[in-house]
Design an enzyme around this catalytic site. Structure first.
Site, short mmCIF file in Angstrom:
data_model
loop_
_atom_site.label_atom_id
_atom_site.label_comp_id
_atom_site.label_asym_id
_atom_site.label_seq_id
_atom_site.Cartn_x
_atom_site.Cartn_y
_atom_site.Cartn_z
N SER A 81 0.83 -1.21 0.00
CA SER A 81 0.00 0.00 0.00
C SER A 81 0.86 1.26 0.00
O SER A 81 0.61 2.20 -0.77
CB SER A 81 -0.98 0.00 1.18
OG SER A 81 -0.32 -0.23 2.40
N HIS A 91 -1.94 -8.88 1.91
CA HIS A 91 -1.67 -7.60 2.59
C HIS A 91 -2.84 -7.32 3.54
O HIS A 91 -3.16 -8.17 4.38
CB HIS A 91 -1.45 -6.53 1.51
CG HIS A 91 -0.89 -5.23 2.00
ND1 HIS A 91 -0.30 -5.07 3.22
CD2 HIS A 91 -0.82 -4.00 1.39
CE1 HIS A 91 0.10 -3.80 3.36
NE2 HIS A 91 -0.21 -3.14 2.26
N HIS A 110 5.61 -12.61 7.76
CA HIS A 110 5.84 -11.23 7.35
C HIS A 110 7.06 -11.16 6.43
O HIS A 110 7.99 -11.95 6.58
CB HIS A 110 6.07 -10.31 8.56
CG HIS A 110 5.79 -8.88 8.25
ND1 HIS A 110 6.73 -8.04 7.73
CD2 HIS A 110 4.65 -8.14 8.35
CE1 HIS A 110 6.19 -6.85 7.53
NE2 HIS A 110 4.92 -6.89 7.90
N ARG A 117 2.52 -4.60 16.90
CA ARG A 117 1.12 -4.17 16.71
C ARG A 117 0.18 -5.28 17.16
O ARG A 117 -0.92 -5.02 17.65
CB ARG A 117 0.86 -3.82 15.24
CG ARG A 117 1.75 -2.70 14.72
CD ARG A 117 1.60 -2.52 13.22
NE ARG A 117 2.00 -3.70 12.46
CZ ARG A 117 1.91 -3.82 11.14
NH1 ARG A 117 1.42 -2.81 10.43
NH2 ARG A 117 2.31 -4.90 10.52
N ASP A 142 -2.64 -8.48 11.61
CA ASP A 142 -3.97 -8.91 11.17
C ASP A 142 -4.52 -10.11 11.94
O ASP A 142 -5.71 -10.42 11.84
CB ASP A 142 -3.93 -9.26 9.68
CG ASP A 142 -3.57 -8.06 8.84
OD1 ASP A 142 -4.14 -6.98 9.09
OD2 ASP A 142 -2.70 -8.18 7.96
#
Ligand code: NMX
Ligand code: MLT
Length: 443
Positions: A240, A270, A317, A326, A372
């Site tokens: 992105s 993604h 990743h 995160r 995610d």
């Protein structure tokens, strides 16, 4: 006291000589080497982009302007009684590099409030979408529709000096960031609430206003703040961010660039992985008839997925080689607020069983969970159970970092991005010539 834009201008003027010096005095210094596998392997790890907005360390995770996320959550100003900082503070930080004071955050909140109103045609475009359209397709189009509002495009056509490009780009950024929560929540209302929109409240900050427009009570305001902040940036090489930068490098405006980045974010490798995690978990839950699986049963589900040639969404990743910070921030929040939620128990089980399995399988370079793996379970807990919507939430956050990058790209005069491609035959010839070289060296 200087406002955000004046502060940004000062920072830009101070930064430009550093870039000029690097180019003029050290332009030929070799930074990295392009091997055949870098070309064939999606340029993984190739050091070929520059940004000062954030940096991703494989072991430590993301730093925004040098600040680790767990530190930032302590350092940034928070609304009274809230656990999470103002999103507006991150806008200030990413643009200027400085942690804002309460009053500086207050100015950004005012700036954003003034710019929220959506033109009527955006609602009409969202209304016109055919049934069953994915929220990310609607989101991208709604942003694209706003292109006609671009200050940058108008100034460019009227004739603007290159060193001033950043200024109308900043205006576009603030206008778009203010409108994204309105667009996102209207898409949500349209798709899942029979179009019953809740009006925004001009007195609220981004997080609280988002919760209000979603119609969800506290602590969803903090959930929104946390979500938008942790998703705001992840240096420049992810799909992105790279897309936003690439499109903007042709001097496409913020609306065109952010709409494009949303399309990259919508891929399952993604940002769409947050939707995929929930879809996969719901499948497992259905098979388990709602019961919590044992570790052994969960291991079997994971192996079944891998053996069917699919990835485990939310794990792995391209850069990180440790658990994503995160993920940990969201896990800590979940342990405090949703420890008894069955879905969190599933997520918690995956946290335990997936990494050893991915290690055993031996393919993934990083077996640990990413952002995610946890975000959807939190949304689900607070009633947002339409998981196709989750990547829109990611996109609202990610737009902050991408816009900040585009403003700085313009401020530092970065050029059109245009790498060179080769044909397979050319690569083969290069390899051949190296082989000849090696044989000669041996002789
Ligand atoms: N499950 C199964 N296999 C995996 C996984 C996973 N979670 N992660 C990596 N692999 C495989 C990968 O498919 C590849 O297989 P093959 O050689 O057959 O093509 C092999 O391991 C090597 O891949 P890596 O070099 O470890 O990972 P890469 O940098 O190519 O890709 C991801 C990174 C994130 C795309 C990958 O880990 C993945 O597909 N994860 C699941 C999807 C996901 O969670 N994406 C979200 C990432 C974060 N975000 O928000 O963008
Ligand atoms: C991101 O937040 O963009 C993802 O973790 C993907 C990446 O950094 O490659």
């Amino acid at each position: 006291m200087a406002g955000l834009k004046e502060k940004l201008h000062e920072k830009i003027l101070a930064w430009r000589p550093r870039i000029e010096r690097l180019s003029e005095e050290y332009g030929d210094v070799v930074v990295d080497v392009v091997t055949v596998n870098k070309i064939l392997g999606g340029m993984r790890g190739l050091k070929s982009l520059i940004t000062d907005i954030s940096y991703l360390d494989p072991e430590e995770g993301i730093r925004y302007r040098g600040h680790r996320l767990p530190d930032l959550f302590k350092e940034l100003p928070k609304p009274k009684g809230s656990q999470m900082p103002y999103v507006e503070g991150v806008i200030y930080l990413l643009l200027t590099g400085d942690i804002p004071t309460e009053s500086e955050v207050g100015d950004v909140i005012d700036e954003i409030k003034k710019r929220r109103i959506l033109p009527r045609y955006v609602y009409e475009v969202i209304d016109a979408f055919p049934c069953c359209s994915h929220p990310m397709a609607i989101f991208s189009t709604a942003i694209l529709t706003l292109h006609r509002e671009s200050f940058f495009a108008k100034k460019y056509h009227a004739g603007i000096n290159k060193p001033d490009y950043w200024d109308p780009t900043y205006e576009d950024m603030m206008n778009l960031l203010a409108k994204l929560p309105e667009i996102g929540t209207y898409i949500y209302a349209k798709l899942y609430k029979d179009g019953k929109r809740i009006q925004s409240d001009p007195d609220l900050d981004i997080g609280a206003n988002f919760a209000r427009m979603m119609g969800i009570k506290k602590p969803y305001d903090d959930v929104s703040r946390m979500h938008f902040i942790i998703h705001a940036d992840h240096e420049s090489g992810n799909v992105s961010a790279h897309t936003g930068h690439l499109v903007a490098s042709s001097l496409s405006d913020i609306y065109l660039s952010v709409s494009a980045m949303i399309n990259g974010l919508a891929g399952p490798l993604h940002g769409l992985a947050n939707q995929e995690v929930l879809r996969w978990l719901q499948e497992i839950m259905a098979k388990m008839d709602g019961k919590i699986p044992s570790e052994e049963e969960m291991r079997q589900f994971v192996w079944d997925t891998l053996n069917a040639g699919q990835v485990i969404p939310g794990f792995g990743h391209a850069v990180l080689r440790k658990t994503d910070p995160r993920y940990m921030i969201q896990r800590e929040f979940s342990m405090e607020h949703l420890a008894d939620d069955p879905l969190f128990k599933y997520v918690d089980l995956l946290y335990k069983v997936v990494p050893p399995i991915l290690k055993e399988q031996g393919k993934a370079k990083n077996p640990w969970p990413n952002v995610d793996a946890q975000s959807g379970a939190i949304q689900w807990h607070y009633g947002v159970d339409k998981y196709e919507f989750y990547t829109v939430l990611f996109g609202i956050g990610r737009a902050i970092g991408i816009c900040a990058n585009i403003v700085w790209d313009r401020a530092l005069g970065f050029p059109l991005e245009r790498p060179k491609s080769l044909t397979t035959e050319m690569l083969e010839k290069i390899v051949q010539s190296k082989k000849v070289h090696t044989q000669r060296d041996l002789a």
